[in-house]
Design a protein around this motif. Structure first.
Motif, PDB file in Angstrom:
ATOM      1  N   ALA A   1     -26.618  15.137   4.987  1.00  0.00           N
ATOM      2  CA  ALA A   1     -25.989  14.150   4.982  1.00  0.00           C
ATOM      3  C   ALA A   1     -27.708  13.331   4.737  1.00  0.00           C
ATOM      4  CB  ALA A   1     -26.253  13.411   6.540  1.00  0.00           C
TER       5      ALA A   1
ATOM      6  N   ASN B   1     -23.668   9.711   9.278  1.00  0.00           N
ATOM      7  CA  ASN B   1     -25.487   9.817   9.362  1.00  0.00           C
ATOM      8  C   ASN B   1     -25.199   9.662   7.151  1.00  0.00           C
ATOM      9  OD1 ASN B   1     -27.628  10.558  11.073  1.00  0.00           O
ATOM     10  ND2 ASN B   1     -26.605  12.487  11.572  1.00  0.00           N
ATOM     11  N   LEU B   2     -24.107   9.783   7.161  1.00  0.00           N
ATOM     12  CA  LEU B   2     -24.030   9.840   5.241  1.00  0.00           C
ATOM     13  C   LEU B   2     -24.392   8.202   4.504  1.00  0.00           C
ATOM     14  CD1 LEU B   2     -23.608  11.468   2.609  1.00  0.00           C
ATOM     15  CD2 LEU B   2     -21.434  11.334   2.999  1.00  0.00           C
TER      16      LEU B   2
ATOM     17  N   LEU C   1     -22.203  14.323   9.916  1.00  0.00           N
ATOM     18  CA  LEU C   1     -21.869  14.572   8.325  1.00  0.00           C
ATOM     19  C   LEU C   1     -21.595  13.393   7.850  1.00  0.00           C
ATOM     20  CD1 LEU C   1     -21.895  15.332   5.424  1.00  0.00           C
ATOM     21  CD2 LEU C   1     -19.764  16.331   5.496  1.00  0.00           C
TER      22      LEU C   1
END
Length: 320
Positions: A147, A91-92, A88
């Motif tokens: 994400a 990649n966010l 999460l």
């Protein structure tokens, strides 16, 4: 200068590829159409995409015509379940930094590579782009999916509010091919199968384990075909749909993928089904109507793609 931080002044268009050393990035760089571009593909050591300031400075300095955002933390079910926070947050952060860095630097076009993991679970029909955010996500890869949804929406908002900014998202189906990860703890289905069945051949094993009952269905496309579609989109990013699946429009059971690999390797053992293991969504097939209307289809058959990927795996094993 392909795959480096700098470019030679050739007058050709310039593209910044994030994740240039990953599977998609390397397939992009090795594709024949790559020769038409000056490519910047800095490594993680040269540019940390999690560093917002560094990404923003790089985006302002490079003066590229296009960004292809292919970077991210990726993996199969085991990897996603073991590190949901990383999938999460990393990649966010990467998605936000690259997309906003490019936008704030005035880069006119960006192709964001999303994931079919963004689609809701439990859908029996082929997954349409309009299905995103219409239902519950698959829990085994929810962090990664969230994400990717944020990055996709960010591109949507930019394109909606700034019509001159061609910020588009392509959603590939599951990919496999050259430069894949073959460690079953970190890999997706097809490379994991290749590693498992290859080990069975090498060690004379008569049995290979399959998670679940083998009936779950998946769509896999050869990574070089994905690169072909992306380069086609790079020619005229503004002509791409805002959001578009790319895939083969067909799927196979997990058992059928095992059988295809076993057939290619000449392994004639038995499969054992572990019904206690998670398998994710029962079916995940992309609706490729927009892709076909755009005028592109995947050229590589499953058997040809698996054969080429096994050859790559064997070459890597011999070199190590």
């Amino acid at each position: 200068m392909n795959g480096s931080n700098g470019v030679v002044g050739t007058g050709r268009r310039r593209v910044w590829i994030t994740g240039g050393n990953g599977m998609v990035g390397r397939n992009l760089r090795e594709h024949p159409r790559a020769a038409e571009w000056d490519i910047l593909a800095p490594s993680r050591r040269d540019l940390d995409l999690a560093d917002r300031r560094a990404v923003g400075n790089f985006a302002r300095d490079v003066r590229v015509d296009l960004v292809i955002h292919a970077a991210g933390q990726v993996g199969g079910i085991q990897a996603n379940m073991a590190d949901p926070v990383g999938f999460l947050v990393n990649n966010l952060d990467i998605g936000r930094n690259v997309i906003m860095g490019a936008f704030e630097a005035g880069i006119p076009a960006l192709i964001n590579l999303a994931s079919s993991c963004m689609y809701p679970r439990g859908r029996n029909h082929a997954l349409r782009e309009s299905d995103i955010m219409s239902g519950e996500l698959e829990p085994t890869n929810e962090g990664y999916a969230l994400a990717k949804i944020v990055s996709t929406r960010l591109c949507d908002y930019i394109a909606r509010t700034q019509p001159d900014a061609a910020y588009r998202t392509i959603i590939p189906c599951n990919l496999y091919g050259w430069h894949d990860k073959f460690d079953p703890k970190a890999s997706h289905l097809v490379p994991a199968i290749i590693a498992k069945v290859s080990a069975a051949v090498a060690e004379g094993q008569g049995e290979v384990e399959i998670w679940g009952d083998g009936t779950a269905r998946r769509e896999f496309m050869y990574a070089a075909d994905a690169a072909d579609a992306i380069w086609r989109g790079a020619e005229h990013p503004a002509a791409l749909p805002q959001l578009m699946n790319i895939g083969i429009g067909d799927d196979h059971t997990i058992l059928e993928y095992y059988e295809a690999v076993a057939r290619t390797l000449g392994w004639k053992g038995n499969f054992r089904f572990d019904l206690t293991r998670p398998v994710g969504m029962q079916r995940k097939l992309s609706d490729v109507s927009l892709q076909r209307a755009w005028g592109w289809t995947s050229p590589t058959s499953l058997q040809d793609g698996i054969t080429a990927t096994i050859q790559f795996y064997q070459q890597q094993a011999q070199a190590s």
